[in-house]
Design a protein around this motif. Structure first.
Motif, PDB file in Angstrom:
ATOM      1  N   LYS A 149     -46.140 -66.634 -10.778  1.00 45.23           N
ATOM      2  CA  LYS A 149     -45.530 -65.295 -10.788  1.00 45.23           C
ATOM      3  C   LYS A 149     -44.631 -65.133  -9.565  1.00 45.23           C
ATOM      4  O   LYS A 149     -45.044 -65.388  -8.432  1.00 45.23           O
ATOM      5  CB  LYS A 149     -46.614 -64.217 -10.774  1.00 45.23           C
ATOM      6  CG  LYS A 149     -47.482 -64.200 -12.023  1.00 45.23           C
ATOM      7  CD  LYS A 149     -48.505 -63.079 -11.944  1.00 45.23           C
ATOM      8  CE  LYS A 149     -49.385 -63.057 -13.181  1.00 45.23           C
ATOM      9  NZ  LYS A 149     -50.403 -61.970 -13.110  1.00 45.23           N
ATOM     10  N   ARG A 182     -42.516 -62.501  -3.417  1.00 45.22           N
ATOM     11  CA  ARG A 182     -43.848 -63.081  -3.324  1.00 45.22           C
ATOM     12  C   ARG A 182     -44.043 -64.000  -4.519  1.00 45.22           C
ATOM     13  O   ARG A 182     -43.793 -63.615  -5.658  1.00 45.22           O
ATOM     14  CB  ARG A 182     -44.935 -62.012  -3.325  1.00 45.22           C
ATOM     15  CG  ARG A 182     -46.353 -62.635  -3.296  1.00 45.22           C
ATOM     16  CD  ARG A 182     -47.459 -61.614  -3.512  1.00 45.22           C
ATOM     17  NE  ARG A 182     -47.498 -60.654  -2.416  1.00 45.22           N
ATOM     18  CZ  ARG A 182     -47.242 -59.349  -2.550  1.00 45.22           C
ATOM     19  NH1 ARG A 182     -46.920 -58.870  -3.752  1.00 45.22           N
ATOM     20  NH2 ARG A 182     -47.302 -58.540  -1.513  1.00 45.22           N
ATOM     21  N   THR A 216     -46.900 -66.055  -6.482  1.00 42.89           N
ATOM     22  CA  THR A 216     -48.344 -66.196  -6.686  1.00 42.89           C
ATOM     23  C   THR A 216     -48.597 -67.456  -7.493  1.00 42.89           C
ATOM     24  O   THR A 216     -48.147 -67.583  -8.634  1.00 42.89           O
ATOM     25  CB  THR A 216     -48.918 -64.976  -7.433  1.00 42.89           C
ATOM     26  OG1 THR A 216     -48.604 -63.788  -6.699  1.00 42.89           O
ATOM     27  CG2 THR A 216     -50.432 -65.105  -7.585  1.00 42.89           C
ATOM     28  N   GLU A 265     -48.913 -66.778  -2.247  1.00 43.59           N
ATOM     29  CA  GLU A 265     -50.319 -66.446  -2.413  1.00 43.59           C
ATOM     30  C   GLU A 265     -50.921 -67.480  -3.382  1.00 43.59           C
ATOM     31  O   GLU A 265     -50.432 -67.653  -4.491  1.00 43.59           O
ATOM     32  CB  GLU A 265     -50.484 -65.042  -2.978  1.00 43.59           C
ATOM     33  CG  GLU A 265     -51.931 -64.598  -3.108  1.00 43.59           C
ATOM     34  CD  GLU A 265     -52.033 -63.157  -3.600  1.00 43.59           C
ATOM     35  OE1 GLU A 265     -52.997 -62.866  -4.346  1.00 43.59           O
ATOM     36  OE2 GLU A 265     -51.157 -62.340  -3.251  1.00 43.59           O
TER      37      GLU A 265
END
Length: 215
Positions: free
Chosen positions: A119, A129, A131, A212
């Motif tokens: 993602k 970001r 993921t 992340e």
């Protein structure tokens, strides 16, 4: 004489039976001759009868699934797989019945990620970001296995022999894939950052990217 009289009556009664009766006479005559010369043997039977066999594998593709697996690392692995066995009686090992089988192998293990589950979200005007899902073992390339080597004790012939296909499947198992992922987790994370940061930077070099990772 009685047998041949019966044959003649059957010839007169049904002419279409003569091939069958002729075959019976030939078989009986051949059997009598074989017994007279010393009995039927395997070669005589093979001359009278034959067999044939065939094998066919039919496959049908039930579904086609698109995958987006991204290989991040390729590990060249060389090792020796060992299988030990012995013979037991009532749960007690028989002395000197140990057998050891060794297979030397080389293989390339590919580790990566399912790209469809990655993602990428915008967190600001110039920030994103990424993921990452859990890393996966994509597969093995260029496997090479040497012929197995066996070491027997004096009574090693009593032990259960190793099954080579089972040893190969153990080397290429999902458990080993997971072991490699755990060993090279840091390298996988670093390569994931390089790979996806490069994709985003190709659009705008000034964008900052945070990552992340799934535990």
């Amino acid at each position: 004489m009685i047998f041949f009289k019966a044959v003649m009556k059957l010839f007169k009664a049904r002419v279409l039976l003569w091939p069958v009766l002729l075959l019976i006479v030939l078989l009986v005559g051949g059997a009598v001759a074989a017994f007279a010369s010393g009995g039927l043997n395997a070669l005589a039977l093979k001359a009278l009868f034959s067999s044939s066999s065939s094998e066919r594998d039919s496959q049908v593709v039930q579904a086609v699934t698109r995958v987006q697996q991204v290989a991040l690392l390729s590990l060249h692995i060389e090792g020796i797989d060992r299988y030990d066995s012995n013979r037991e009686i009532f749960g007690v090992a028989i002395p000197a019945s140990e057998k050891t089988t060794l297979i030397q192998y080389k293989v390339d293990a590919k580790l990566g990620v399912d790209g469809s589950r990655v993602k990428i979200e915008r967190t600001g005007p110039k920030s994103f970001r990424v993921t990452m899902p859990q890393f996966i073992g994509i597969g093995f390339d260029n496997p090479h296995f040497e012929d197995p080597l066996e070491s027997n004790n004096p009574l090693g012939w009593l032990a259960e022999p190793a099954v080579q296909t089972r040893m190969v499947n153990n080397i290429l198992s999902d458990e080993n894939k997971q072991k490699y992922i755990s060993q090279y987790a840091a390298a996988l994370k670093e390569q994931a950052k390089v790979f996806y940061s490069g994709i985003i930077a190709s659009v705008d070099p000034e964008i900052t990217v945070d990552f992340e990772f799934a535990e």
